[in-house]
Design a protein around this motif. Structure first.
Motif, mmCIF file in Angstrom:
data_model
loop_
_atom_site.group_PDB
_atom_site.id
_atom_site.type_symbol
_atom_site.label_atom_id
_atom_site.label_comp_id
_atom_site.label_asym_id
_atom_site.label_seq_id
_atom_site.Cartn_x
_atom_site.Cartn_y
_atom_site.Cartn_z
ATOM 1 N N GLY A 90 0.551 6.514 -0.037
ATOM 2 C CA GLY A 90 1.536 5.750 0.710
ATOM 3 C C GLY A 90 2.516 6.671 1.404
ATOM 4 O O GLY A 90 3.276 7.380 0.750
ATOM 5 N N THR A 124 1.756 -1.695 -0.355
ATOM 6 C CA THR A 124 0.833 -0.560 -0.444
ATOM 7 C C THR A 124 1.141 0.371 -1.605
ATOM 8 O O THR A 124 0.239 1.053 -2.098
ATOM 9 N N ASN A 172 -2.190 4.775 3.818
ATOM 10 C CA ASN A 172 -1.276 3.769 4.355
ATOM 11 C C ASN A 172 -0.153 4.481 5.096
ATOM 12 O O ASN A 172 0.653 5.186 4.485
#
Length: 435
Positions: free
Chosen positions: A237, A249, A285
């Protein structure tokens, strides 16, 4: 008191049987993994690893400090780096029945003070240094503006201290004796507002968006289906943890799966590339700017990025040429949601979509969300192709802005549909394009 649930989930089960997780909080999932896979890694940073047992212990240690703030339930401002300690603080707030107020680690003093005042937070959880800067001056300034503010200093290794300024201005440090808390508070159910976070990307002072556990678990379920998530994913992340993209996420989906999550206190593209290769990350992400930086980095030219299976991105229109280049360079599918912190998701692209749908649109409207399109006169558009301002209704929506009637009047239509600020086109197949 709430009855303590007995959980019997297995790692990765959320991806195949999400209905079983209804009504279960992330705090409970952290406790479950700490008891069933205690020594497995929950978080990885460039320099450290935090196990599920350590994650759970950090949550209890912060909860123990929050307990010193007195009886009753109030709001707690959370100003922490985007590492395990932020997620532990959210669990700690949940365990003590306090609504957490997530504040981005890059926020300035005026924004932080505004969010504390607007939320009526009585406690601040922060750390001694933030983004390499000593927080002593920041804390002193906040105390001057909010004289009754208690402060908890914490890190993910469960090193926690509690400070209070007395009526005569003396600073008192109270000893924190960590104890184990129930994983959920009698004050909370997963449909209740348990967190507030600020709007991002706006001008002026931010508003506070109401968050529940249920909406982000529902969001995570759609993401798991869109990416065909398996039981052995490794997440990275790179987006700020307190906002919508960072919440599902980094706080929700990895914990629901029992998966490892790679995080950084400060974004650095070379470090991100190194971590992808070192940790064999499968799920990246990040916002569009970050993956474009990856493509242009010299470090990416020789790095082994073959572990990547998909990337969720967004925050702005996803550029087609760069998204295509990312897929060609890594072999990973570029996926996105369209929506906002307030509305949740409106549409999503999936690994099974054709290339044009995946890279040139925002995907298909999500089945469980209802979407209307309004013209400039607020009249609903009909027909096979609709173009105008979208309004949504459904389970992924927030519950409005906290304590802000005027802002809520602008956010909702008269009959309760939540508006986005974009102009979109929805084609005859239900695909969304932002125009």
């Amino acid at each position: 008191m709430l009855e303590t649930k007995t959980l019997d989930f297995t790692v990765g089960e959320f991806a195949t049987n999400p209905d079983r997780f209804a009504g279960v909080s992330i705090s409970e999932m952290v406790r479950h993994w700490s008891e069933t896979i205690p020594d497995e890694t929950a978080f990885v940073t460039p320099e450290s690893r935090v196990s599920w047992k350590q994650y759970d212990a950090a949550a209890d240690a912060i909860a123990s400090a929050l307990d010193l703030a007195g009886e009753g339930y109030g709001h707690v401002a959370v100003l922490l780096p985007d590492t395990a300690v932020f997620h532990a603080a959210l669990c700690a707030a949940f365990r003590t029945g306090r609504v957490a107020v997530g504040i981005g680690s890059r926020s300035g003093i005026r924004e932080i003070s505004h969010l504390i005042a607007r939320s009526e937070a009585s406690v601040l959880v922060t750390t001694r240094t933030l983004r390499g800067v000593d927080t002593a001056e920041l804390v002193a300034s906040l105390r001057a503006e909010h004289p009754g503010l208690d402060v908890v200093f914490a890190d993910e290794r469960a090193d926690v201290s509690f400070e209070r300024v007395s009526a005569n201005g003396e600073l008192t440090s109270l000893p924190v004796e960590p104890k184990q808390f129930p994983a959920t508070s009698p004050c909370f159910v997963t449909s209740a507002v348990s967190m507030l976070n600020s709007t991002s990307g706006t001008t002026g002072l931010p508003k506070l968006v109401t968050q529940t556990e249920d909406r982000w678990v529902g969001f995570s379920e759609i993401a798991a289906e869109a990416a065909a998530i398996g039981s052995d994913e490794v997440f990275l992340g790179a987006v700020p943890a307190p906002f919508g993209f960072g919440l599902w996420t980094s706080h929700f989906l990895p914990a629901l799966l029992g998966a490892r999550n790679v995080v950084m206190e400060r974004f650095d593209v070379s470090v991100m590339i190194e971590l992808i290769e070192r940790e064999r990350v499968t799920a990246l992400n990040c916002v569009s700017t970050q993956f474009k930086m990856l493509l242009r980095s010299e470090a990416a030219e020789s790095a082994d990025l073959s572990s990547l299976r998909f990337m969720f991105t967004g925050g702005e229109a996803v550029p087609y040429s760069e998204a295509l280049a990312f897929e060609q360079r890594t072999g990973a599918a570029v996926l996105q949601f369209y929506g906002s912190n307030e509305t949740g998701a409106v549409s999503v692209t999936t690994v099974s979509d054709d290339s044009d749908t995946r890279l040139k649109t925002c995907g298909h409207v999500i089945d469980r969300m209802q979407v209307r399109v309004f013209d400039d006169a607020a009249k609903e558009m009909t027909g096979s192709v609709r173009r105008g301002q979208p309004g949504v209704n459904g389970p992924l929506m927030c519950q409005g802005y906290w304590g802000d009637t005027d802002a809520n009047d602008e956010l909702y239509t008269d009959d309760g549909w939540m508006l986005l600020g974009d102009i979109v086109e929805i084609d005859e197949t239900g695909r969304v394009r932002v125009v």
